[in-house]
Design a protein around this motif. Structure first.
Motif, short mmCIF file in Angstrom:
data_model
loop_
_atom_site.label_atom_id
_atom_site.label_comp_id
_atom_site.label_asym_id
_atom_site.label_seq_id
_atom_site.Cartn_x
_atom_site.Cartn_y
_atom_site.Cartn_z
N ALA A 4 0.83 -1.21 0.00
CA ALA A 4 0.00 0.00 0.00
C ALA A 4 0.86 1.26 0.00
O ALA A 4 0.45 2.29 -0.55
CB ALA A 4 -0.93 -0.01 1.22
N ILE A 5 2.05 1.21 0.59
CA ILE A 5 2.93 2.37 0.61
C ILE A 5 3.44 2.71 -0.79
O ILE A 5 3.56 3.89 -1.15
CB ILE A 5 4.11 2.12 1.59
CG1 ILE A 5 3.62 2.27 3.02
CG2 ILE A 5 5.26 3.06 1.34
CD1 ILE A 5 4.66 1.95 4.03
N ILE A 39 -4.99 0.60 -3.20
CA ILE A 39 -4.55 0.95 -1.84
C ILE A 39 -5.61 0.54 -0.83
O ILE A 39 -5.30 -0.04 0.23
CB ILE A 39 -4.25 2.47 -1.75
CG1 ILE A 39 -3.03 2.82 -2.58
CG2 ILE A 39 -4.04 2.89 -0.30
CD1 ILE A 39 -2.76 4.30 -2.67
N SER A 58 -5.44 -2.26 2.15
CA SER A 58 -5.86 -2.00 3.53
C SER A 58 -6.85 -3.06 4.01
O SER A 58 -6.81 -3.48 5.17
CB SER A 58 -6.48 -0.61 3.63
OG SER A 58 -7.77 -0.57 3.06
N LEU A 111 2.83 0.77 9.37
CA LEU A 111 2.56 0.86 7.93
C LEU A 111 1.10 1.26 7.66
O LEU A 111 0.83 2.00 6.71
CB LEU A 111 2.87 -0.48 7.26
CG LEU A 111 4.34 -0.89 7.23
CD1 LEU A 111 4.48 -2.29 6.63
CD2 LEU A 111 5.17 0.10 6.44
N THR A 112 0.18 0.78 8.48
CA THR A 112 -1.24 1.18 8.32
C THR A 112 -1.40 2.67 8.52
O THR A 112 -2.06 3.35 7.72
CB THR A 112 -2.12 0.41 9.32
OG1 THR A 112 -1.95 -0.98 9.13
CG2 THR A 112 -3.57 0.77 9.15
N PHE A 156 0.39 4.58 5.35
CA PHE A 156 -0.30 4.71 4.07
C PHE A 156 -1.61 5.46 4.20
O PHE A 156 -2.08 6.09 3.23
CB PHE A 156 -0.48 3.35 3.36
CG PHE A 156 -1.49 2.41 3.95
CD1 PHE A 156 -2.84 2.64 3.84
CD2 PHE A 156 -1.08 1.24 4.57
CE1 PHE A 156 -3.78 1.76 4.35
CE2 PHE A 156 -2.00 0.35 5.08
CZ PHE A 156 -3.35 0.61 4.98
N SER A 157 -2.22 5.49 5.39
CA SER A 157 -3.42 6.31 5.58
C SER A 157 -3.07 7.79 5.50
O SER A 157 -3.78 8.58 4.85
CB SER A 157 -4.06 5.99 6.93
OG SER A 157 -4.41 4.63 7.01
N ARG A 212 -0.50 9.00 3.98
CA ARG A 212 -0.08 9.23 2.59
C ARG A 212 -1.27 9.50 1.69
O ARG A 212 -1.25 10.43 0.87
CB ARG A 212 0.70 8.02 2.11
CG ARG A 212 1.15 8.06 0.67
CD ARG A 212 2.06 6.87 0.38
NE ARG A 212 2.42 6.79 -1.03
CZ ARG A 212 1.83 6.03 -1.93
NH1 ARG A 212 0.82 5.26 -1.55
NH2 ARG A 212 2.23 6.02 -3.18
#
Length: 557
Positions: free
Chosen positions: A246-247, A255, A259, A372-373, A376-377, A379
């Motif tokens: 997702a990143i 994405i 998630s 990481l969660t 990417f949120s 982001r």
């Protein structure tokens, strides 16, 4: 919808369940039954599925308004909901297979809805990997002949321990394929080829959650065997992989799909640790905010002339205030931000995980996946809401927020924002005692603050390395750690080649020709025999035989 919810509350209060069965026929001392299990868990899940699906159907009537196959789409969506209903109320492997197989069939029809090459290849990977789940459910049905019943709720778990190991192993593999854990993860992002309302329904409360719900129903079997440690490793690795993917991904729907994969692994992990009630609670909360995430992103994509690249978006909070705000709230709920619906479930699971006696490997992957969660949120929020708007040629068609689309979102958004605490006190009337130090209590909040700092510090560096990251994304992360390459080139191609070979040999080859010739020869001989018999040629011999037999009997007496 409300009736099912009220009935679920009554069954919680009175602590009752109803077991209804209808017998079709006996088969080798095994009864073929259609069974309904009506308890608070099934009724609560049905009420959430009906709530979300009704809003998605209302959303689809406007979203697919200009599609020529709108009526076919709505009919397939209704079939999808119906098969999920069959799966939820089933404590019997036959009716579970009916719902599971129906979900796989309808999901294939919906993924290939746009009828292009990409949709067809995505649908083929999806349906073949889900057919593995059907295969192992059928094998577990065959093995359950040992018990004389397909109702797993009636099995004596203590006296049939050795038999139950194989049944639980087969259903575990079916559930892992349904939840898209490693090595079956590649079909979940490919299912994004379907229309956005389908993605919202699949990723919130139907196809992906069916595997989790199956394991929740079979939890009394699973929690007795030692392979839960291996499942825990698989869930941690899948959560880590989906966060990394997702990143480096720029497709908005993919994405969100990653998630979903991360949250499914999160539920799978806490289920392997034995907390079934926490897993079910987070399953319901995840269905709420993930459906809203897809519906709001669908409006954003629709207004950007079907563009899904987040690099070409920006500043959408100014042009689409309601959808942008709902999308931000869903991402905050995904992170477990305080006082949103998932905070009451995710924070509880996080604290329970810190109380467990696990090794450093699990703690590292769990905490890094949490980071990481958050990353990417943040982001996605930055690219969609905070950057400057970069598609000025679409300004003429932007600001399309239909009243029907907003009405379909506002009700679930209200529940997502204000009813998390209500559902927690409703389901957890008995709490586990969790005792942690203050630094562990605020650890999730510290990870959130660190991820915000890390993103803004290293965003410019990551942007300067965008070409290298794009190549790495194409050749590694875009292929799901090369799992997609392995499956398509080594498994699916060989599978299709074997299917073509058998078609050529058996269906249109010498086997069919020879079998038909022998069949015609056999039938012609049978017809000649029957004609001779009815034309009195063989009746004389039959009468002589019976007379000879009677004479022998008389002489013996």
């Amino acid at each position: 919808m409300f009736i099912f919810f009220i009935l679920g509350l009554l069954l919680i209060y009175f602590d009752k369940l109803y077991f209804i069965e209808y017998m079709f026929f006996f088969f080798n001392s095994c009864m073929v039954l259609y069974v309904l299990l009506i308890d608070w868990m099934s009724l609560m899940f049905i009420s959430f599925v009906f709530l979300i699906s009704s809003m998605i159907l209302l959303y689809s009537m406007e979203y697919m308004n200009y599609d020529l196959n709108k009526s076919r789409f709505l009919m397939l969506m209704n079939f999808f909901i119906m098969f999920m209903f069959f799966l939820i109320i089933s404590p019997n492997l036959i009716s579970i297979l009916l719902g599971w197989d129906g979900l796989g069939m309808v999901s294939f029809c919906l993924v290939v809805f746009y009828q292009n090459k990409k949709s067809y290849s995505s649908g083929l990977v999806t349906v073949i990997l889900n057919r593995l789940g059907d295969l192992f459910i059928i094998l577990s049905m065959i093995w359950m002949f040992n018990f004389g019943s397909w109702n797993f709720i009636l099995i004596d778990y203590y006296n049939n321990f050795n038999y139950l190991f194989y049944i639980s192993l087969m259903i575990m593999i079916a559930a892992v394929a349904g939840i898209a854990q490693i090595p079956f993860s590649s079909w979940l992002p490919l299912a994004m080829a379907a229309p956005t309302p389908v993605s919202s329904l699949v990723h919130s409360s139907t196809l992906v959650t069916a595997g989790i719900y199956l394991m929740i129903r079979f939890n009394e079997i699973f929690l007795k065997f030692s392979f839960l440690n291996y499942l825990l490793v698989i869930s941690c690795l899948t959560m880590f992989m989906s966060g990394l993917n997702a990143i480096f991904e720029f497709d908005l729907k993919k994405i969100i799909a990653f998630s979903t994969l991360s949250q499914m692994s999160f539920m799978f992990m806490i289920l392997c640790l034995g907390k079934v009630d926490m897993c079910f609670f987070y399953l319901l909360m995840h269905a709420l905010f993930k459906s809203m995430m897809f519906l709001s992103s669908g409006i954003l994509i629709l207004n950007m002339n079907n563009n899904q690249d987040i690099r070409k978006m920006g500043g959408l909070i100014d042009y689409l205030p309601f959808c942008g705000l709902v999308f931000m709230f869903t991402l905050m709920s995904l992170c477990g931000f305080p006082f949103f619906c998932s905070f009451y479930s995710k924070d509880l699971i996080f604290e329970y995980f810190l109380m467990m006696d696990l090794n450093f490997f699990f703690f590292f992957f769990f905490l890094f996946s949490f980071f990481l969660t958050f990353f990417f949120s943040i982001r996605v929020i930055y690219y969609l809401m905070m950057m400057n708007f970069s598609m000025y040629n679409y300004l003429m068609i932007i600001k399309f927020e239909s009243k029907i689309l907003i009405i379909s979102m506002i009700f679930i958004s209200f529940i997502m924002l204000f009813f998390g605490s209500f559902f927690m006190w409703l389901m957890f009337y008995k709490f586990d005692f969790i005792l942690l130090e203050f630094k562990f209590k605020i650890l999730s909040f510290l990870i959130l603050m660190f991820s915000i700092w890390f993103f803004f510090e290293f965003n410019n560096f990551l942007y300067s390395m965008k070409y290298l990251i794009s190549l790495f994304n194409i050749f590694f992360f875009g292929m799901m750690w090369n799992m997609l390459f392995i499956k398509v080139n080594f498994f699916l191609n060989n599978f299709l080649y074997i299917g073509f070979f058998t078609l050529k040999i058996f269906e249109i080859g010498w086997v069919e020709y020879s079998f038909n010739n022998y069949l015609i020869f056999f039938l012609s001989k049978m017809v000649i025999f029957s004609q001779k018999f009815f034309l009195n040629s063989y009746k004389i011999y039959v009468l002589l035989f019976f007379m000879w037999f009677l004479i022998i009997l008389l002489f013996n007496y």
